[in-house]
Scaffold this active site. Structure first.
Site, PDB file in Angstrom:
ATOM      1  N   SER A 143      69.697  38.047 -20.421  1.00 18.07           N
ATOM      2  CA  SER A 143      70.662  37.139 -20.972  1.00 18.07           C
ATOM      3  C   SER A 143      71.460  38.035 -22.214  1.00 18.07           C
ATOM      4  CB  SER A 143      70.403  36.035 -21.259  1.00 18.07           C
ATOM      5  OG  SER A 143      71.311  35.270 -22.141  1.00 18.07           O
ATOM      6  N   TYR A 156      64.619  29.158 -23.935  1.00 16.87           N
ATOM      7  CA  TYR A 156      65.203  30.226 -23.395  1.00 16.87           C
ATOM      8  C   TYR A 156      65.503  31.677 -23.762  1.00 16.87           C
ATOM      9  CZ  TYR A 156      68.729  32.029 -20.169  1.00 16.87           C
ATOM     10  OH  TYR A 156      69.806  32.865 -19.318  1.00 16.87           O
TER      11      TYR A 156
END
Length: 251
Positions: A143, A156
């Site tokens: 990400s 996350y």
């Protein structure tokens, strides 16, 4: 465009979102695809869609939270289709919340799915490739948050930063064996999981912060995925390719 004929790709988290798109793209470029996820009904429909376009795919039930699942999956895929030559570690979860509010369960589940499972599947593939003297390629879906963090995504972002570092470490160790390991790092991509959010007041406010006031569609990642899996990209190893429309500079 990439020619993936003769390759077998294993894609986790394939029942929806990015994984669903990745399967179709890889199959369209000639790869046979082992599709793995928890929702069997979704996988069946995806396999049918691939086969309707003369592709080859097979579904495998897979829960990325289960520590024993990667070993079982690899055995099932190898027996049914052969040893994968491409591994797309796409399965992931996100437990949003303030850092001081996240629970130990949130942390453990996130790390299990986003980090431990990609680590074990990568290890299982690399072991087989090295023992057989064959080459392979791994794409870890990380990400933009592996590099630049935002509020409410601490757990996350931590998992994706660790995944990015694991990517580089594995690339360094396995390069001499002809194993390539790279990371694909998307920005905000619209999927069925987050689609409703972008219509909320908070989502609209987030959009206004982005350079082009938009989020991407899964198709925006097609060329990066094909670049990383294409055998002609044999000198691309240990890279982390951010595909985010410059969003990460605004968060």
């Amino acid at each position: 465009m990439a020619d993936l004929r003769g390759h077998l790709a294993l894609v986790t988290g394939a029942s929806s979102g990015l994984g669903h798109r990745f399967v179709q793209v890889l199959a369209a470029h000639g790869a046979k695809v082992a599709v793995a996820a928890r929702r069997a009904d979704r996988l069946s429909a995806l396999v049918e869609a691939v086969e309707a376009k003369n592709g080859v795919a097979r579904a495998f039930a897979f829960d990325a939270r289960d520590g024993a699942a990667p070993d079982a999956l690899m055995e099932e895929v190898a027996e049914a289709m052969g040893v994968p030559t491409l591994l797309i570690n796409n399965a992931g979860i996100h437990r949003p919340g303030k850092a001081h509010r996240n629970t130990a369960e949130d942390f453990d589940d996130t790390m299990a799915v986003n980090l431990r499972t990609p680590w074990r599947l990568s290890q299982l593939c690399a072991e087989r490739w090295i023992a057989a003297g064959t080459q392979g390629a791994i794409v870890n879906v990380a990400s933009m948050l592996a590099f630049r963090v935002g509020a409410g995504v601490s757990t996350y972002a931590t998992s994706k930063a660790a995944l990015q570092h694991m990517t580089a470490s594995h690339a360094l160790e396995w390069a001499r064996h002809g194993v390539r390991v790279n990371a694909l790092c998307p920005g905000y991509i619209r999927t069925e999981i987050n689609e409703a959010f972008w219509e909320t007041e908070q989502g609209q406010a987030e959009l206004k912060r982005l350079p082009r006031r938009r989020v991407g569609d899964p198709e925006a990642l097609d060329t990066a995925l094909l670049f990383l899996t294409d055998p002609r990209s044999h000198f691309v190893n240990g890279a982390s390719i951010v595909v985010d429309d410059a969003q990460s500079w605004a968060i």
